[in-house]
Design a protein around this motif. Sequence first.
Motif, mmCIF file in Angstrom:
data_model
loop_
_atom_site.group_PDB
_atom_site.id
_atom_site.type_symbol
_atom_site.label_atom_id
_atom_site.label_comp_id
_atom_site.label_asym_id
_atom_site.label_seq_id
_atom_site.Cartn_x
_atom_site.Cartn_y
_atom_site.Cartn_z
ATOM 1 N N ARG A 299 0.811 -1.219 0.000
ATOM 2 C CA ARG A 299 0.000 0.000 0.000
ATOM 3 C C ARG A 299 0.847 1.273 0.000
ATOM 4 N NH1 ARG A 299 -5.353 -1.093 3.611
ATOM 5 N NH2 ARG A 299 -5.708 -3.259 2.990
ATOM 6 N N SER A 300 1.982 1.245 -0.685
ATOM 7 C CA SER A 300 2.902 2.391 -0.626
ATOM 8 C C SER A 300 3.051 3.132 -1.949
ATOM 9 C CB SER A 300 4.286 1.917 -0.168
ATOM 10 O OG SER A 300 4.880 1.072 -1.143
ATOM 11 N N VAL A 301 2.464 2.605 -3.028
ATOM 12 C CA VAL A 301 2.667 3.194 -4.358
ATOM 13 C C VAL A 301 1.333 3.750 -4.864
ATOM 14 C CG1 VAL A 301 3.312 2.732 -6.756
ATOM 15 C CG2 VAL A 301 4.578 1.655 -4.892
ATOM 16 N N THR A 334 0.104 -1.310 -4.243
ATOM 17 C CA THR A 334 -0.698 -0.140 -4.604
ATOM 18 C C THR A 334 -1.496 0.349 -3.408
ATOM 19 O OG1 THR A 334 -0.884 -0.917 -6.891
ATOM 20 C CG2 THR A 334 -2.491 0.723 -6.169
ATOM 21 N N ALA A 335 -1.474 1.641 -3.179
ATOM 22 C CA ALA A 335 -2.258 2.237 -2.103
ATOM 23 C C ALA A 335 -3.741 2.182 -2.454
ATOM 24 C CB ALA A 335 -1.831 3.686 -1.878
ATOM 25 N N PRO A 336 -4.642 2.055 -1.476
ATOM 26 C CA PRO A 336 -6.079 2.112 -1.787
ATOM 27 C C PRO A 336 -6.413 3.375 -2.581
ATOM 28 C CG PRO A 336 -5.740 1.396 0.472
ATOM 29 C CD PRO A 336 -4.382 1.793 -0.052
ATOM 30 N N GLY A 337 -7.133 3.193 -3.681
ATOM 31 C CA GLY A 337 -7.409 4.306 -4.580
ATOM 32 C C GLY A 337 -6.327 4.536 -5.611
ATOM 33 N N GLY A 338 -5.216 3.816 -5.480
ATOM 34 C CA GLY A 338 -4.116 3.952 -6.422
ATOM 35 C C GLY A 338 -4.413 3.234 -7.728
ATOM 36 N N VAL A 339 -3.496 3.389 -8.681
ATOM 37 C CA VAL A 339 -3.789 2.932 -10.035
ATOM 38 C C VAL A 339 -2.586 2.222 -10.659
ATOM 39 C CG1 VAL A 339 -3.102 5.159 -11.021
ATOM 40 C CG2 VAL A 339 -4.672 3.711 -12.296
ATOM 41 N N TRP A 340 -2.892 1.201 -11.458
ATOM 42 C CA TRP A 340 -1.902 0.551 -12.316
ATOM 43 C C TRP A 340 -2.299 0.837 -13.753
ATOM 44 C CZ3 TRP A 340 -1.648 -5.429 -13.413
ATOM 45 C CH2 TRP A 340 -0.630 -5.689 -14.341
ATOM 46 N N ILE A 341 -1.421 1.488 -14.510
ATOM 47 C CA ILE A 341 -1.662 1.817 -15.905
ATOM 48 C C ILE A 341 -0.764 0.928 -16.760
ATOM 49 C CG2 ILE A 341 -1.689 3.638 -17.640
ATOM 50 C CD1 ILE A 341 -1.794 5.653 -15.284
ATOM 51 N N ASN A 342 -1.388 0.122 -17.589
ATOM 52 C CA ASN A 342 -0.639 -0.848 -18.386
ATOM 53 C C ASN A 342 -0.974 -0.685 -19.858
ATOM 54 O OD1 ASN A 342 0.927 -3.143 -19.099
ATOM 55 N ND2 ASN A 342 -0.908 -4.432 -19.053
ATOM 56 N N SER A 343 0.054 -0.588 -20.689
ATOM 57 C CA SER A 343 -0.116 -0.539 -22.135
ATOM 58 C C SER A 343 0.774 -1.605 -22.747
ATOM 59 C CB SER A 343 0.260 0.849 -22.678
ATOM 60 O OG SER A 343 0.194 0.871 -24.091
#
Length: 508
Positions: A299-301, A334-343
């Motif tokens: 939960r740090s990113v 990933t922090a709660p509310g955080g996002v992973w963007i993958n292309s």
Amino acid sequence: MIERVINSERFVLFPGRHHLLTRFQAEYLNRLAATGRTTIVWAVTSANHDNTRRNPVPYHRREAAIERFSLLSGLRSLVVPIFDAAPTDTFAEVTLKSIAVATGIELTPADTVVACSTPEVAKLYERLGFPIALVEAEPLLPVTPERPFDVLLRLAAGDVSWRELAHPATIDVFERYRLVDAVRTVVNDPLVGDEGGLTATRDYRTYVEAFADAAERKWAAVRRHVRPGRIVDIGCGAGSLLELADREPGLHESDLIGVEVARHLYQECLHKKAQGVFRNANVYFYQRNVLGGAIFTDRSVDTTLTFALTHEIWSYGRQRESLLQFARRIFDHTAPGGVWINSDVCGPDDRGQKVLLRLATDDGDNPAGPRRDLDPEEVRGYVSGLSTRARLDQFAVDFAFPFDFEAVDDQTVRIELGPAMDFLTRKDYVDNWLSETKEQFCGLSFAEWGELLAEAGFVLDPASTPIRNDWIIDNRIAPVASLTDERAQPLDWPTTHLFVVARRPHNS
């Protein structure tokens, strides 16, 4: 000119990578140094390499273990780093010159014995007149001792007997700096080659150029989805995307972190940082493989970026199992509310659909059959000279994910849509043919991606979408290929890529 040290001192030159030191080495070196005033000169090769299968331990930790080894064994030592260079028959001369520059001591056959158990290296020094002590390769030893790297492989395999063979100095340093797990991770890593790259045949110069050329387009696509805070680009290449993030006023208080597994690209990132390319003081780079273990605490990113990475995890790992493991690792950090963007690239919806693929035969050579003995030095010239239809035959031989097809006529084959698109999207990659054919682009469809991300805990943002790269279709594929169903009805070209914005729910 370096002045020679003239006294009664004797030397033992001990070249090697020295990732692990053994009890046998302590006994052997003490016997060599038993008479007179003797100094062990440790020439630590590949000193500028770490986090690779051949070189899992960084130089400064190797040096620390050698110094502790010398203290515990009562040996007088000098430790000299020898940077890696291209293979050369003058390796011995280069090493001796590096020692002279670093210490002011010119080692000669009159005052130096070379301790070396590797026959090829020993011969280079023997050719210069140095007497050789064969260490583990001594023919008259009552029992053949294990070489240090073999002991290291015991450690990597989880065999606790490595502790009985390793010297206490190595055990101490490995435990204090938590190197046991790090070595196991690197040596057993399915993604990283011996020298820190994904494949031995990859031309990283072309990759650096491609990353730089595409960076602005990629940043424009992701910019509005990036959540400020701790921003991590996994598979950051040469750091081109983080250069653009560094220029964003709204991110000037964010931490920008690049993670790159390939040593060549990681070193380019460090070079850029040293040259002052980044204005943000909080820019960091790590050479790591996320599959090998957690890099960031849970939960740090806030934002994780991955571009053209996930198909490599699929290809060099255990396909869906490795990709799911990777997705879960990202979810965890990933922090709660955080996002992973993958292309990345993406397979068509119905990869198993049988289609008729018609390919040009008049745009190159049409040999009687594919080559099975391609040499990396000739592959570009050979493959680029083939017709599109002949390239399919060659691709079927070299592709790491076997598939079948049936020739209908000289130009047409019956083939599943997945491997057809894998070929068509790869057929022009002649510069890195033997590398690219180890990777599968069409492993998952967009719908299957959605299922995998949900299994990992993510929720898909509406911005997520499958994409067809019409430039590739119009310029690379359609001019030399056509696609129909088995009734000869034309088919639209399918999805080639995806863009995914995956969010960790606030309440998770």
